[in-house]
Design a protein around this motif. Structure first.
Motif, PDB file in Angstrom:
ATOM      1  N   SER A   1       0.825  -1.202   0.000  1.00 56.21           N
ATOM      2  CA  SER A   1       0.000   0.000   0.000  1.00 56.21           C
ATOM      3  C   SER A   1       0.865   1.260   0.000  1.00 56.21           C
ATOM      4  CB  SER A   1      -0.957  -0.011   1.190  1.00 56.21           C
ATOM      5  OG  SER A   1      -0.213  -0.005   2.385  1.00 56.21           O
ATOM      6  N   TYR A   2       2.031   1.194   0.674  1.00 54.74           N
ATOM      7  CA  TYR A   2       2.913   2.372   0.645  1.00 54.74           C
ATOM      8  C   TYR A   2       3.481   2.583  -0.751  1.00 54.74           C
ATOM      9  CZ  TYR A   2       2.388   1.769   5.585  1.00 54.74           C
ATOM     10  OH  TYR A   2       1.837   1.629   6.814  1.00 54.74           O
ATOM     11  N   LEU A   3       3.784   1.451  -1.388  1.00 50.35           N
ATOM     12  CA  LEU A   3       4.291   1.520  -2.754  1.00 50.35           C
ATOM     13  C   LEU A   3       3.241   2.143  -3.669  1.00 50.35           C
ATOM     14  CD1 LEU A   3       7.025   0.525  -3.776  1.00 50.35           C
ATOM     15  CD2 LEU A   3       5.831  -1.406  -4.831  1.00 50.35           C
ATOM     16  N   LEU A   4       1.988   1.756  -3.431  1.00 51.93           N
ATOM     17  CA  LEU A   4       0.897   2.285  -4.253  1.00 51.93           C
ATOM     18  C   LEU A   4       0.783   3.806  -4.075  1.00 51.93           C
ATOM     19  CD1 LEU A   4      -1.848  -0.456  -3.818  1.00 51.93           C
ATOM     20  CD2 LEU A   4      -0.595   0.115  -5.906  1.00 51.93           C
ATOM     21  N   LEU A   5       0.946   4.268  -2.838  1.00 51.70           N
ATOM     22  CA  LEU A   5       0.885   5.706  -2.583  1.00 51.70           C
ATOM     23  C   LEU A   5       1.967   6.432  -3.374  1.00 51.70           C
ATOM     24  CD1 LEU A   5       0.252   5.905   1.277  1.00 51.70           C
ATOM     25  CD2 LEU A   5      -1.383   6.281  -0.563  1.00 51.70           C
ATOM     26  N   LEU A   6       3.164   5.879  -3.312  1.00 54.92           N
ATOM     27  CA  LEU A   6       4.287   6.481  -4.029  1.00 54.92           C
ATOM     28  C   LEU A   6       4.013   6.502  -5.525  1.00 54.92           C
ATOM     29  CD1 LEU A   6       7.176   7.559  -3.657  1.00 54.92           C
ATOM     30  CD2 LEU A   6       8.001   5.259  -4.125  1.00 54.92           C
ATOM     31  N   LEU A   7       3.518   5.368  -6.008  1.00 53.30           N
ATOM     32  CA  LEU A   7       3.205   5.224  -7.427  1.00 53.30           C
ATOM     33  C   LEU A   7       2.190   6.284  -7.849  1.00 53.30           C
ATOM     34  CD1 LEU A   7       3.902   3.114  -9.669  1.00 53.30           C
ATOM     35  CD2 LEU A   7       1.627   2.158  -9.254  1.00 53.30           C
ATOM     36  N   ALA A   8       1.147   6.466  -7.008  1.00 50.76           N
ATOM     37  CA  ALA A   8       0.102   7.437  -7.318  1.00 50.76           C
ATOM     38  C   ALA A   8       0.707   8.829  -7.478  1.00 50.76           C
ATOM     39  CB  ALA A   8      -0.944   7.446  -6.206  1.00 50.76           C
ATOM     40  N   ALA A   9       1.570   9.179  -6.527  1.00 52.63           N
ATOM     41  CA  ALA A   9       2.175  10.514  -6.552  1.00 52.63           C
ATOM     42  C   ALA A   9       2.993  10.728  -7.810  1.00 52.63           C
ATOM     43  CB  ALA A   9       3.038  10.709  -5.311  1.00 52.63           C
ATOM     44  N   VAL A  10       3.839   9.738  -8.119  1.00 55.25           N
ATOM     45  CA  VAL A  10       4.693   9.889  -9.286  1.00 55.25           C
ATOM     46  C   VAL A  10       3.852   9.946 -10.562  1.00 55.25           C
ATOM     47  CG1 VAL A  10       6.492   8.786 -10.654  1.00 55.25           C
ATOM     48  CG2 VAL A  10       6.644   8.793  -8.164  1.00 55.25           C
ATOM     49  N   PHE A  11       2.824   9.096 -10.600  1.00 58.53           N
ATOM     50  CA  PHE A  11       1.965   9.065 -11.780  1.00 58.53           C
ATOM     51  C   PHE A  11       1.312  10.436 -12.007  1.00 58.53           C
ATOM     52  CE2 PHE A  11      -2.311   8.523 -13.553  1.00 58.53           C
ATOM     53  CZ  PHE A  11      -1.981   7.999 -14.795  1.00 58.53           C
ATOM     54  N   ILE A  12       0.685  10.977 -10.952  1.00 63.62           N
ATOM     55  CA  ILE A  12       0.035  12.283 -11.083  1.00 63.62           C
ATOM     56  C   ILE A  12       1.045  13.342 -11.480  1.00 63.62           C
ATOM     57  CG2 ILE A  12      -1.089  14.138  -9.777  1.00 63.62           C
ATOM     58  CD1 ILE A  12      -2.977  11.914 -10.402  1.00 63.62           C
ATOM     59  N   GLY A  13       2.179  13.351 -10.801  1.00 62.48           N
ATOM     60  CA  GLY A  13       3.199  14.367 -11.064  1.00 62.48           C
ATOM     61  C   GLY A  13       3.659  14.361 -12.502  1.00 62.48           C
ATOM     62  N   VAL A  14       4.020  13.181 -13.017  1.00 64.29           N
ATOM     63  CA  VAL A  14       4.611  13.161 -14.353  1.00 64.29           C
ATOM     64  C   VAL A  14       3.568  13.234 -15.463  1.00 64.29           C
ATOM     65  CG1 VAL A  14       6.664  11.915 -13.599  1.00 64.29           C
ATOM     66  CG2 VAL A  14       4.719  10.639 -14.513  1.00 64.29           C
ATOM     67  N   THR A  15       2.294  13.031 -15.139  1.00 61.37           N
ATOM     68  CA  THR A  15       1.304  13.246 -16.203  1.00 61.37           C
ATOM     69  C   THR A  15       0.787  14.681 -16.177  1.00 61.37           C
ATOM     70  OG1 THR A  15      -0.363  12.319 -14.735  1.00 61.37           O
ATOM     71  CG2 THR A  15       0.486  10.875 -16.440  1.00 61.37           C
ATOM     72  N   ALA A  16       0.310  15.120 -14.997  1.00 62.07           N
ATOM     73  CA  ALA A  16      -0.294  16.455 -14.924  1.00 62.07           C
ATOM     74  C   ALA A  16       0.756  17.554 -15.064  1.00 62.07           C
ATOM     75  CB  ALA A  16      -1.051  16.613 -13.614  1.00 62.07           C
ATOM     76  N   GLY A  17       1.924  17.377 -14.465  1.00 60.20           N
ATOM     77  CA  GLY A  17       2.959  18.414 -14.486  1.00 60.20           C
ATOM     78  C   GLY A  17       3.282  18.908 -15.880  1.00 60.20           C
ATOM     79  N   PRO A  18       3.807  18.011 -16.734  1.00 57.19           N
ATOM     80  CA  PRO A  18       4.189  18.461 -18.074  1.00 57.19           C
ATOM     81  C   PRO A  18       3.020  19.019 -18.879  1.00 57.19           C
ATOM     82  CG  PRO A  18       5.090  16.290 -17.631  1.00 57.19           C
ATOM     83  CD  PRO A  18       4.151  16.607 -16.514  1.00 57.19           C
ATOM     84  N   VAL A  19       1.834  18.416 -18.703  1.00 52.33           N
ATOM     85  CA  VAL A  19       0.687  18.897 -19.472  1.00 52.33           C
ATOM     86  C   VAL A  19       0.395  20.355 -19.121  1.00 52.33           C
ATOM     87  CG1 VAL A  19      -1.810  18.678 -19.783  1.00 52.33           C
ATOM     88  CG2 VAL A  19      -0.365  16.631 -19.790  1.00 52.33           C
ATOM     89  N   ILE A  20       0.328  20.644 -17.825  1.00 47.88           N
ATOM     90  CA  ILE A  20       0.022  22.011 -17.397  1.00 47.88           C
ATOM     91  C   ILE A  20       1.102  22.977 -17.873  1.00 47.88           C
ATOM     92  CG2 ILE A  20      -0.230  23.513 -15.393  1.00 47.88           C
ATOM     93  CD1 ILE A  20      -1.462  21.165 -13.906  1.00 47.88           C
ATOM     94  N   GLU A  21       2.367  22.565 -17.716  1.00 48.72           N
ATOM     95  CA  GLU A  21       3.461  23.477 -18.060  1.00 48.72           C
ATOM     96  C   GLU A  21       3.513  23.732 -19.569  1.00 48.72           C
ATOM     97  OE1 GLU A  21       7.238  25.332 -18.634  1.00 48.72           O
ATOM     98  OE2 GLU A  21       6.671  23.408 -19.526  1.00 48.72           O
ATOM     99  N   ARG A  22       3.498  22.645 -20.330  1.00 54.15           N
ATOM    100  CA  ARG A  22       3.660  22.776 -21.778  1.00 54.15           C
ATOM    101  C   ARG A  22       2.482  23.459 -22.449  1.00 54.15           C
ATOM    102  NH1 ARG A  22       7.562  18.453 -23.951  1.00 54.15           N
ATOM    103  NH2 ARG A  22       9.302  19.300 -22.810  1.00 54.15           N
ATOM    104  N   LEU A  23       1.286  23.015 -22.003  1.00 52.77           N
ATOM    105  CA  LEU A  23       0.098  23.461 -22.718  1.00 52.77           C
ATOM    106  C   LEU A  23      -0.293  24.879 -22.333  1.00 52.77           C
ATOM    107  CD1 LEU A  23      -1.025  21.413 -24.621  1.00 52.77           C
ATOM    108  CD2 LEU A  23      -2.889  20.961 -23.039  1.00 52.77           C
ATOM    109  N   PHE A  24      -0.115  25.231 -21.051  1.00 51.36           N
ATOM    110  CA  PHE A  24      -0.664  26.507 -20.590  1.00 51.36           C
ATOM    111  C   PHE A  24       0.390  27.514 -20.116  1.00 51.36           C
ATOM    112  CE2 PHE A  24      -4.015  23.320 -19.755  1.00 51.36           C
ATOM    113  CZ  PHE A  24      -4.906  23.770 -20.712  1.00 51.36           C
ATOM    114  N   LEU A  25       1.148  27.131 -19.100  1.00 53.86           N
ATOM    115  CA  LEU A  25       2.067  28.106 -18.500  1.00 53.86           C
ATOM    116  C   LEU A  25       3.034  28.681 -19.519  1.00 53.86           C
ATOM    117  CD1 LEU A  25       2.953  26.713 -14.983  1.00 53.86           C
ATOM    118  CD2 LEU A  25       1.100  28.178 -15.722  1.00 53.86           C
TER     119      LEU A  25
END
Lengths: 317, 277, 246
Positions: B46-70
């Motif tokens: 379950s701890y691994l899953l938490l980490l996975l969730a964070a990394v997944f959100i970060g590397v998908t949402a991060g670049p999209v927001i930066e590249r597309l909008f900011l």
């Protein structure tokens, strides 16, 4: 010319409502009242200051009326209004001391922080504020006269529109005054303002108080028209909504907030009904479109009219 | 969390209002994964899953927001930049509602796995200790990355002088994307690992941004050490307030913020930016 | 003597921007300041106008100590300055820029009821525009102006305050070589006509030689030569510092 158009517009708003269904009159009342809070944001935006907490003063106004009714036994709406002008001015004069030093994101979020503090207070001091239940605002007297129950909505509408129109005029005088121009100058170049011998922080401070009073009056008017106030009037989403409407209308004219506010209330009335979960998303997407494609807001569409020679800037020739 | 906020601000010079939503996304994603695939047979998963969730959100949402909008508003007026991140905030709020509904989500398994720790005769829940540990390790890692790696050096050069770095052959847009993504991962990490302590409701993103802005404002924008100290101060104030006047926990935070800003408008570790004329 | 600095010193870290500068300026004169980059020319203007506080030393204006006052207070006393990079209100029109300057001069910056634009202010603004040869741009936004016009407007905004002393920071920098003399030919007669004391920092030797009445040559925060333009520019130390000539 511009004055004639504005008066003609006002005449339409005064003549037409008796022939409209009551719910439309109600929405229009709300739109005019909220337009005042938006107007405050627009005034500050002209100085490059974006606040995410202007609902603070809206709530100050609304709860001033609420407390006046609950604790002071004030039943006259006009007395409540005078009190709200005083508390709005007092609150903004106090917070402005701290906030006038800040710009940009600091200014925006510090305002947000203060409005959330007020929200927490309104929510938690149940005995005084009624907590989540809020406060009831009974039908007010107007200068001692009890309005006719049959035309109640319409009466409140007229009071709101006339008061709002008066404040729009004040805002218009403000934007064309030396202080209004100094505020725009602050946005353009603070260094030059100081070197010219004017005080940047004084200009911001004064404008902040004017903006606070506008929102406070808006809060009273909206409070009486809804008849009930809840802590959510100070929540960040309310401020966000005002910012949205400010951008939707544009900052090009003091009339823009009214236009934006009316469009907004009607669109929300429908959109909220059909898809409550995507409402904020819709707002976000429209905001993106405005930022990228229509930076002047809806009001900039009138620029097209101006190019056809319908209106002119009065003194530039 | 606040480290992520100040980090992206330091590099990109845009304070991301949607940062709280990245936190919320991380929290929801983490809770959802744990509820779906976490099994009591293998708690570590379950701890691994938490980490996975964070990394997944970060590397998908991060670049999209930066590249597309900011990317489109660098160098524009600050109001425009703030408004842009505000509209992203609004959109993400509803994305969360659409994806996970409005009813509270509660995944406390990782919390209970840690059991209780007995200290001086008093029982403490174990999870907060783990959380503190993770925060410290993350902070240390961040500090190491910034001070010891090539990426960190390039990053600092970009922060100090964008034009010169770009002239020296640094791919500035790429660094921006990377830094923003890193900030997003940090936010999502904060969300994912605090998720087991609370039940998740829509709107936590906005609450979090206000608190973490207070943290950052106390420390000074753009200073990671400042953010850490700010977090400590806010944490202490909140704990004291909860103890003494439970009504006033939010109040305590802003009181500290107002006091600090009254005497040091740029925050404890912030620097005054002088303008060249 | 209208302005005097006494032992003015300002270091930025290891950089000596001003070291024990004691200068005097006479009523109505037109003084040029030359020197290589980083020799402390702009710093002198910044220190006099209160934008930067000196480490040591005093500034006296009309016999009054003005050290440590804010730019706003200094401006109110009658010392105005222009900038190397024009500092204008880019979203306002040229006329609005000037009218606002006039209103602020009259102490009306806080008026929030009477309109800014009044016939008398408009007339005076137009007269200033005429003097500075900017009439054709009157209704243009300052942000749309060509560089030469921006420079002129920048000086005009300071001049409209009717200062006793006008400090100009590189009035011709960023202006094409051809337009430099045009800018100066517009400025100098106006300034001489009003008797304002003018101190200008300038990079272009030719401009200084042609227009300044007295020249101060700076290097590393010190005056290395002073006197008539011809004498200073012929000084071997100056030629070494400024032109890199042996």
């Amino acid at each position: 010319m511009a004055l004639v158009l504005a008066l003609a517009g006002l005449a339409v708003f005064l003549v037409v409502p008796p022939f409209l269904p009551e719910w439309i009159t109600f929405l229009l009342t709300l739109a005019w009242a909220k337009a005042l809070a938006v107007l405050g944001i627009v005034l500050l935006l002209r100085g490059g200051l974006l606040t995410f907490g202007h609902a603070l003063y809206y709530a100050v106004g609304a709860y001033t009326a609420g407390f006046a009714v609950k604790f002071l036994g004030v039943h006259d709406g006009l007395v409540a209004l005078v009190l709200a002008v005083a508390t709005g001015a007092g609150a903004s004069a106090l917070l402005g001391l701290l906030l006038a030093r800040y710009r940009g994101v600091h200014f925006g979020l510090l305002n947000l922080a203060f409005s959330m503090v007020l929200y927490a207070i309104l929510l938690k001091f149940y005995a005084v504020t009624g907590g989540t239940d809020g406060l009831r605002l009974p039908t007010p007297l107007l200068a001692g006269v009890k309005p006719d129950a049959q035309h109640l909505r319409l009466t409140i509408y007229y009071v709101t529109v006339v008061l709002a129109a008066l404040l729009l005029y004040v805002a218009h005088r403000f934007t064309t005054s030396p202080l209004g121009y100094t505020l725009r100058a602050v946005r353009d170049n603070e260094v030059r303002v100081e070197y010219m011998g004017a005080s940047v922080s004084q200009a911001i401070y004064c404008s902040y108080i004017v903006a606070g009073v506008m929102a406070s009056v808006g809060g009273v008017l909206a409070g009486f028209s809804v008849g009930h106030i809840v802590p959510e009037v100070s929540f960040w989403t309310q401020s966000g909504e005002f910012v949205f409407v400010a951008l939707l209308g544009g900052t090009g004219s003091v009339l823009a907030p009214v236009a934006g506010s009316i469009v907004f209330e009607f669109v929300r009335n429908y959109a909220f009904k059909y898809s409550p979960y995507t409402w904020q998303m819709t707002l976000g997407i429209v905001l993106l479109i405005i930022i990228f494609f229509l930076p002047g807001g809806l009001w900039s569409l009138t620029g097209i009219a101006r190019r056809w020679g319908l209106t002119t800037r009065r003194w530039s020739r | 969390m606040s480290a992520g906020l100040t980090f992206t601000y330091g590099v990109v010079r845009i304070l991301n209002l949607a940062h709280g939503n990245l936190y919320a996304l991380g929290a929801y994603m983490g809770a959802w994964l744990v509820l779906g695939w976490g099994s009591s047979a293998w708690p570590a998963l379950s701890y691994l899953l938490l980490l996975l969730a964070a990394v997944f959100i970060g590397v998908t949402a991060g670049p999209v927001i930066e590249r597309l909008f900011l990317r489109r508003v660098y160098g524009k007026e600050e109001e425009i930049q703030i408004l842009l991140t505000f509209s992203i905030l609004l959109i993400l709020e509803d994305v969360i509602k659409l994806a996970w509904g409005v009813s509270p989500l509660f995944a406390d398994k990782p919390y209970t796995y840690m059991g209780v720790v007995r200290l001086g005769g008093v029982d403490y829940a174990g999870y907060p200790f783990l959380l503190t540990g993770i925060a410290t390790v993350t902070g240390l890692l961040l500090w190491l990355v910034v001070t010891r790696t090539r990426f960190g050096k390039v990053l600092i050069s970009v922060i100090t002088d964008r034009e010169v770095s770009s002239a020296l052959g640094v791919n500035v847009p790429r660094i921006y994307t990377l830094a923003f993504t890193l900030g997003a991962v940090l936010a999502a990490l904060g969300g994912a690992f605090t998720a087991p302590m609370f039940s998740l409701v829509p709107g936590i993103g906005a609450e979090v941004i206000v608190v973490s802005f207070a943290v950052v404002a106390i420390g000074g924008l753009g200073s990671i050490g400042g953010a850490a100290l700010g977090a400590l101060l806010v944490g202490l104030a909140r704990a004291t307030a909860v103890h003494l006047f439970p009504e006033l926990d939010l109040f305590a935070i802003y009181l500290i913020m107002a006091l600090v800003l009254l005497f040091r408008p740029q925050g404890l570790f912030g620097q005054v930016e002088a303008r060249r004329i | 003597m209208v302005l005097e600095t006494i032992g003015l010193t300002k270091f930025f870290g290891m950089v000596r921007a001003a070291e024990d500068l004691s200068l005097t300026f006479q009523e109505g004169e037109l003084v040029g300041i030359v020197g290589p980059n980083g020799s402390g020319k702009t710093t002198l203007l910044n220190v006099i106008t209160g934008y930067v506080k000196p480490d040591r030393g005093r500034i006296r204006y009309q016999g009054k100590d003005i050290t440590g006052l804010s730019p706003r207070a200094v401006a109110d006393l009658g010392i105005a300055r222009s900038f190397q990079m024009p500092q204008l209100y880019l979203s306002l029109t040229v006329l609005e820029n000037l009218v606002l300057a006039l209103a602020i001069r009259a102490g009306r910056a806080r008026g929030f009821w009477a309109p800014l634009v009044r016939a008398d202010r408009l007339d005076e603004a137009r007269r200033v525009l005429e003097q500075f040869d900017l009439e054709e741009h009157a209704t243009h936004e300052a942000g749309q102006l060509p560089e030469g016009a921006r420079k002129l407007l920048d000086v005009a905004l300071s001049f409209a305050r009717r200062p006793r002393i006008l400090l100009m920071d590189e009035p011709t920098s960023g202006v094409s070589a051809r337009d430099k003399s045009k800018v100066m030919d517009t400025l100098v007669p106006v300034l001489k006509g009003t008797g304002v004391t003018t101190i200008f920092v300038e990079h272009d030797m030719e401009v200084v030689q042609r227009y300044a009445e007295r020249v101060l040559a700076f290097d590393e925060g010190k005056v290395v030569a002073a006197g008539s333009p011809d004498a200073v520019l012929a000084d071997p130390a100056v030629r070494r510092a400024l032109l890199g000539q042996p």
